[in-house]
Write an enzyme that holds these catalytic residues in place. Structure first.
Site, mmCIF file in Angstrom:
data_model
loop_
_atom_site.group_PDB
_atom_site.id
_atom_site.type_symbol
_atom_site.label_atom_id
_atom_site.label_comp_id
_atom_site.label_asym_id
_atom_site.label_seq_id
_atom_site.Cartn_x
_atom_site.Cartn_y
_atom_site.Cartn_z
ATOM 1 N N GLY A 215 15.615 -15.694 8.817
ATOM 2 C CA GLY A 215 15.104 -15.079 10.032
ATOM 3 C C GLY A 215 15.639 -13.677 10.219
ATOM 4 N N SER A 216 15.914 -13.345 11.456
ATOM 5 C CA SER A 216 16.259 -11.954 11.793
ATOM 6 C C SER A 216 17.611 -11.504 11.265
ATOM 7 C CB SER A 216 16.207 -11.769 13.305
ATOM 8 O OG SER A 216 14.878 -11.884 13.774
ATOM 9 N N THR A 217 18.462 -12.427 10.805
ATOM 10 C CA THR A 217 19.721 -11.971 10.205
ATOM 11 C C THR A 217 19.450 -11.175 8.936
ATOM 12 O OG1 THR A 217 19.977 -14.060 8.981
ATOM 13 C CG2 THR A 217 21.049 -13.899 11.139
ATOM 14 N N LYS A 219 17.373 -8.902 8.665
ATOM 15 C CA LYS A 219 17.050 -7.520 9.037
ATOM 16 C C LYS A 219 18.180 -6.555 8.688
ATOM 17 C CE LYS A 219 13.896 -8.971 12.714
ATOM 18 N NZ LYS A 219 13.702 -9.149 14.172
#
Length: 492
Positions: A215-217, A219
């Protein structure tokens, strides 16, 4: 008469020579074959005929041995077995060994040449020394904080020291008691069958053997790629990314959970986790640039051992632009182990360099004399030092004023990134809550710890589970323990 005596003596000598040749053939040429014969119980009797050496955490043994009084005399015992199972693994008279019990088996069993008083001593005597010890890098207080924080929910925690690569905590939940598998007989077989058939998979080491969509980790990896490629030269400048953002070549709109993401800067996108900005940057970096960046962090590596092998984290190498956009925010086919995401945080904390992670500090004789040590070595240069410095500032802002405020520690510098990974058809699967972070004491020259937490809760609704709400408090508890003075190692 004398000739007959001579002939008898010659025959006896010939028979003696034949006997010696046959004995040598059996002992030298067939020794390995006989040792490996399933019908030969002597190796097992010898293997379990003496107490096994200890696995040590913070100067205290977390394993022991019990005299069973049976033919296979000594059975392995475990102190706080479920807590340390992802570290120790099991040593079973029926099912063999796993994890540190397997990787350091020759030391713990006393068969390693390193334990012998003279070179080739064990080969000549075909004996063994008292079992040696495996001294781990794990901090007991951090391991306990992570295990307590997960509270039996399915998930994992991995924490490392960024500057050295020492693994400070490795927790998988739900866990199991390795002592249930130590001996032989129906109870051991029943425990093995029960543990392996459980839908909760307690024997799966989720910290290093399970991969999840990050997920957004992820990014942070995309941000590093954009900065290193000079796609972004000013983290505070607008990125010219529209909101809504239509995935390239499709009519699918990529949503944002945060507000204000239209044309937002990279700094704002990290602080509030804007999908559109990071997906757009991933597309602008391009497939080759994103693949190279992911590999610099360790994605795709199949050789990593800590000393147990680590599952391969994935970033696809052949994707369409819309798939690349989703992959750049940790979706599509992007997957990672918790240890891998801890390495992502460690790279930011350690000026772009990843030290090779390891779990065994040193091995010793039964008396405590060191026979081997694990030295620090570099694993990857994930990004430029200047890029790491900028990402440190952005991750600190995310904790101070963004999505990661639940990880803030008074008096310490903490950088973090939340993630709620959606998966399954139409993103209807149970979401995974992620949080990666690092922490540095106010008076310290460098960060003390980098940590990754993932939680999968089958009973939680989509709105009840999130990286900031579910995983960040666990990361904070682990980092707080890391910032405390390390205990003085006692007699091991």
């Amino acid at each position: 008469m004398i000739p007959y005596i001579r002939r008898a003596a010659a025959l006896c000598l010939l028979l003696l020579v034949a006997l010696l040749v046959n004995a040598a053939r059996v002992m030298v040429l067939q020794a390995d074959e006989l040792d490996e014969n399933p019908a030969n119980r002597r190796p097992a009797i010898a293997r379990w005929g003496q107490a096994r050496g200890a696995i040590v955490v913070d100067g205290r043994p977390v394993t022991g041995s019990r005299d069973s009084g049976q033919q296979l005399r000594y059975e392995r015992t475990y102190k706080q077995g479920p807590l340390y199972a992802p570290v120790t693994g099991y040593a079973s008279q029926t099912y063999g060994t796993a994890f540190v019990e397997s990787a350091e088996d020759d030391i713990l069993a006393g068969t390693s040449a390193l334990l012998a008083p003279l070179p080739f001593w064990n080969d000549v005597t075909r004996g063994r020394q008292p079992g040696g010890k495996a001294v781990t890098t794990v901090r007991a207080s951090m391991q306990e904080a992570a295990y307590r924080g997960l509270g039996g929910k399915r998930g994992a925690v991995a924490a490392i020291e960024p500057s050295s690569g020492r693994i400070l905590a490795l927790v998988s939940s739900p866990s199991y008691d390795p002592g249930l598998l130590s001996g032989t007989g129906p109870k051991v077989e029943e425990a093995w069958a029960r543990l392996n058939s459980s839908p909760n998979q307690p024997m799966l080491n989720r910290a290093i053997r399970q991969t999840y969509p990050p997920g957004s980790t992820f990014k942070i990896v995309t941000a590093a790629a954009a900065l290193d490629a000079d796609v972004v030269t000013d983290v505070d400048a607008p990125t010219d990314t529209p909101d809504p953002f239509v995935l390239p070549g499709t009519r699918q709109v990529l949503p944002n959970a945060a507000k204000g993401c239209g044309n937002a800067s990279l700094a704002y996108a990290i602080q509030w986790s804007c999908n559109t900005v990071m997906a757009g940057l991933g597309v602008e970096v391009g497939l080759t640039g994103m693949v190279d960046a992911a590999e610099r962090f360790g994605f795709g590596d199949t050789r990593l051992k800590v000393p147990a092998w680590v599952a391969r984290s994935n970033f696809d190498t052949d994707m369409s632009p819309d798939q690349l956009a989703l992959s750049s925010i940790g979706q599509f086919n992007t997957t990672a182990t918790p240890l891998q995401m801890a390495l992502v945080a460690a790279a930011v904390a350690n000026n772009g360099e990843i030290a090779y992670p390891y779990l065994v500090e040193r091995t010793t004789t039964s008396g405590g004399t060191t026979v081997d040590t694990t030295g620090r070595r570099s694993f990857r240069q994930a990004m430029r030092p200047s890029t790491a410095a900028q990402l440190q500032r952005l991750m600190v802002k995310a904790v101070e004023e963004g999505t990661g405020t639940n990880a803030a520690i008074p008096g310490a510098r903490v950088g973090g990134k939340t993630g709620t990974a959606q998966h399954g058809l139409g993103n209807t699967g149970t979401p995974y809550a992620w949080f990666i972070a690092w922490a540095q004491a106010a008076d310290a020259a460098q960060p003390a710890v980098a940590v990754a937490v993932v939680i999968e809760d089958a009973e939680a609704s989509r709105t009840d589970i999130s990286g900031g709400g579910s995983a960040a408090p666990i990361a904070r508890a682990v980092m707080e323990e890391a910032l405390r003075p390390a205990p003085t190692e006692g007699v091991s």
